[in-house]
Design a protein around this motif. Sequence first.
Motif, PDB file in Angstrom:
ATOM      1  N   GLN A   9      -5.839  -4.186   0.528  1.00 20.41           N
ATOM      2  CA  GLN A   9      -4.406  -3.894   0.361  1.00 20.41           C
ATOM      3  C   GLN A   9      -3.513  -5.135   0.476  1.00 20.41           C
ATOM      4  O   GLN A   9      -2.307  -5.016   0.624  1.00 20.41           O
ATOM      5  CB  GLN A   9      -3.935  -2.836   1.367  1.00 20.41           C
TER       6      GLN A   9
ATOM      7  N   CYS B 223       0.828  -1.205   0.000  1.00 17.44           N
ATOM      8  CA  CYS B 223       0.000   0.000   0.000  1.00 17.44           C
ATOM      9  C   CYS B 223       0.860   1.252   0.000  1.00 17.44           C
ATOM     10  O   CYS B 223       2.074   1.185   0.179  1.00 17.44           O
ATOM     11  CB  CYS B 223      -0.892   0.019   1.231  1.00 17.44           C
TER      12      CYS B 223
ATOM     13  N   LYS C  42      -9.583   5.074   0.825  1.00 19.29           N
ATOM     14  CA  LYS C  42      -9.826   3.710   0.338  1.00 19.29           C
ATOM     15  C   LYS C  42      -9.788   3.656  -1.192  1.00 19.29           C
ATOM     16  O   LYS C  42      -9.081   2.835  -1.781  1.00 19.29           O
ATOM     17  CB  LYS C  42     -11.196   3.259   0.858  1.00 19.29           C
ATOM     18  N   GLY C  43     -10.555   4.551  -1.813  1.00 24.77           N
ATOM     19  CA  GLY C  43     -10.596   4.550  -3.269  1.00 24.77           C
ATOM     20  C   GLY C  43      -9.243   4.848  -3.881  1.00 24.77           C
ATOM     21  O   GLY C  43      -8.853   4.255  -4.884  1.00 24.77           O
TER      22      GLY C  43
ATOM     23  N   ASP D 133      -6.454  -8.314  -8.111  1.00 26.36           N
ATOM     24  CA  ASP D 133      -7.827  -8.099  -8.579  1.00 26.36           C
ATOM     25  C   ASP D 133      -8.035  -6.695  -9.119  1.00 26.36           C
ATOM     26  O   ASP D 133      -8.865  -6.464  -9.980  1.00 26.36           O
ATOM     27  CB  ASP D 133      -8.802  -8.264  -7.404  1.00 26.36           C
ATOM     28  N   HIS D 134      -7.307  -5.723  -8.548  1.00 31.22           N
ATOM     29  CA  HIS D 134      -7.502  -4.332  -8.956  1.00 31.22           C
ATOM     30  C   HIS D 134      -6.515  -3.883 -10.019  1.00 31.22           C
ATOM     31  O   HIS D 134      -6.350  -2.684 -10.261  1.00 31.22           O
ATOM     32  CB  HIS D 134      -7.453  -3.412  -7.730  1.00 31.22           C
ATOM     33  N   GLY D 135      -5.817  -4.847 -10.604  1.00 27.57           N
ATOM     34  CA  GLY D 135      -4.978  -4.516 -11.757  1.00 27.57           C
ATOM     35  C   GLY D 135      -3.635  -3.913 -11.444  1.00 27.57           C
ATOM     36  O   GLY D 135      -2.973  -3.368 -12.322  1.00 27.57           O
ATOM     37  N   MET D 136      -3.217  -3.991 -10.176  1.00 28.86           N
ATOM     38  CA  MET D 136      -1.946  -3.366  -9.811  1.00 28.86           C
ATOM     39  C   MET D 136      -0.752  -4.325  -9.866  1.00 28.86           C
ATOM     40  O   MET D 136       0.376  -3.905  -9.662  1.00 28.86           O
ATOM     41  CB  MET D 136      -2.035  -2.748  -8.410  1.00 28.86           C
TER      42      MET D 136
ATOM     43  N   GLU E 198      -7.267   1.760  -3.772  1.00 25.88           N
ATOM     44  CA  GLU E 198      -7.851   0.811  -4.718  1.00 25.88           C
ATOM     45  C   GLU E 198      -7.398   1.091  -6.138  1.00 25.88           C
ATOM     46  O   GLU E 198      -7.135   0.184  -6.917  1.00 25.88           O
ATOM     47  CB  GLU E 198      -9.372   0.999  -4.664  1.00 25.88           C
ATOM     48  N   ARG E 199      -7.309   2.362  -6.464  1.00 28.45           N
ATOM     49  CA  ARG E 199      -6.992   2.739  -7.847  1.00 28.45           C
ATOM     50  C   ARG E 199      -5.502   2.993  -8.053  1.00 28.45           C
ATOM     51  O   ARG E 199      -5.104   3.532  -9.076  1.00 28.45           O
ATOM     52  CB  ARG E 199      -7.826   3.960  -8.241  1.00 28.45           C
TER      53      ARG E 199
ATOM     54  N   TYR F  39      -5.777  -8.742  -3.434  1.00 26.30           N
ATOM     55  CA  TYR F  39      -6.653  -7.586  -3.672  1.00 26.30           C
ATOM     56  C   TYR F  39      -6.038  -6.692  -4.762  1.00 26.30           C
ATOM     57  O   TYR F  39      -6.728  -6.231  -5.676  1.00 26.30           O
ATOM     58  CB  TYR F  39      -6.817  -6.832  -2.353  1.00 26.30           C
ATOM     59  N   LEU F  40      -4.747  -6.483  -4.667  1.00 25.60           N
ATOM     60  CA  LEU F  40      -4.075  -5.657  -5.677  1.00 25.60           C
ATOM     61  C   LEU F  40      -4.099  -6.330  -7.051  1.00 25.60           C
ATOM     62  O   LEU F  40      -4.243  -5.667  -8.074  1.00 25.60           O
ATOM     63  CB  LEU F  40      -2.630  -5.351  -5.271  1.00 25.60           C
TER      64      LEU F  40
END
Lengths: 242, 319
Positions: A194, A174, B166-167, A201-204, B170-171, A198-199
């Motif tokens: 975080q 994070c 949070k957002g 899944d979020h494309g990071m 996330e992004r 999760y990352l």
Amino acid sequence: MAISPRDRFLTLFDGGIFTEVKVPQPLEDPLKFRDQKRYPDRMKAAQKNTGESEAMLVAEGDIYRTPIVAAAQDFSFMGGSMGMFVGNAFVAAAERAVELGRPLVVFSAAGGARMQEGILSLMQMPRTTVAIQMLREAGLPYVVVLTHPTTGGVTASYAMLGDIQIAEPQALICFAGPRVIEQTIREKLPEGFQRAEYLLDHGMLDRVTDRRALKEELAHLLCMLMGRTPPVKGDLAAPAKS
Amino acid sequence: MNYLDFEKPLADIEGKAEELRAMAAGNDDVDIEAEAAALDRKAADMLVDLYKSLTPWRKCKVARHPDRPHCKDYIEHLFTDYMPLAGDRGFADDHAVMGGLARFNDQPVVIIGHEKGHDTKTRLDRNFGMARPEGYRKAVRLMDMADRFNLPVITLVDTPGAYPGKGAEERGQSEAIARSTEKCLQIGVPLITVIIGEGGSGGAVAFATANRVAMLEHSVYSVISPEGCASILWKDAEKTREAAEALRLTAENLYQLKVVDKIVPEPLGGAHRDPAAAKEAVRTCIADMLASMRNVSRDELVRNRRAKFLAMGSTGLAA
């Protein structure tokens, strides 16, 4: 589970053989920083605890006979924090990789920048980014393996700029830590927020890979990026020392 | 006028002078005017005294002063034909980051900066100058454009830090900051930064990895806020004074450490006491910095910038 850079290199490199890359020693305590303890005292305690001189170890060696340069951060050394030494280590690793024409693999683990070096630790964000540009210009792969935890200024610089981004399962990755966010938005964060999965899944991230499979995976990826024939897998005798 | 806590004695005197004049309003009482004038002189001396050697923690307060000129004020006064350009082309437009095309002394430039807002409504809209990933991605887009059309980039830094939400996480807050710093190091045009208020950690670096970095005299630039540092290292959020001291976050310290190239003097009592003078000082500074790079080739600009940041940290403070 945490693993020290030295132990990681012992399991990563063929036959556990690697050569340390020398890191230029930075100025000691450049800001004469003092909180409840003096910075040099904190350093001494960390050195005694870990048996290492600082928070990053750089080495060259082979993984399945693919020569690489690797750098690994030590979370147990003052939270793996990035100060001048880690900056120097990162730059030395990149320069050595360029010199030898090898890819660079970095295993990140850090609470962020080292507060005791103030702005100079912050300046390691652009500084390490310059080192990555050296690799890019030399056409060499730069692969990041994010390990638990990688946060703050480290995530917001070299740990997020890999050609390929791999994380170990469950690693916390994070910019701002969960506690800071909960204090800011005053709500509980969802389970798994975080974490590596999760990352992903979020494309990071490109991949989340268990440590036991990392070596083989890295060898394959690097051979492909370097246009080499596939790595020779399996248990190999240690290469003869010259 | 909003007074800071350490300016309270000054507020008392200035308040008294104002009161006297209000009482005397309508009649030409010479004695009262003389008394008020004496108070004025006392206040002026006190102001000189207070600002002569501000402690680092007081500088933090001045840097965050609600009346301090912000990015928007500088854009409006120093640039002409400002055309805001919005959006990151992926998700949103981040109002914490202003950016667009404008002219500086007739020369077209790209301008990017953090804007904190000046009242409750605008502060909320600007998220108190704390950018989300979209802000950094908008900046990357604008820097790319500047590079393609050979326009200098001017960034104005004033942020408590990147938004810890949070957002934002996330992004990809980290990735967005890292890419913005990377972009700063790639563009073949002059990149200059003025830290006009708070230079808050990674959120500032993402815009401040520049050929030339200037800092207003009472601005601060730090790896972490004194509050954050105090609660981590002192385990006591009240130890902000000590933390501000230890972090070496003042313009003077950063100049010694070669992190900033130039200190822009502020009017007596800080930029908020005379915003017009502060803006003019910034104008001169930007003009000088731009002029210093007029004949530098694209390759050299990139090379110099990288060499500068590669050398960061080789200079410490003298003991």
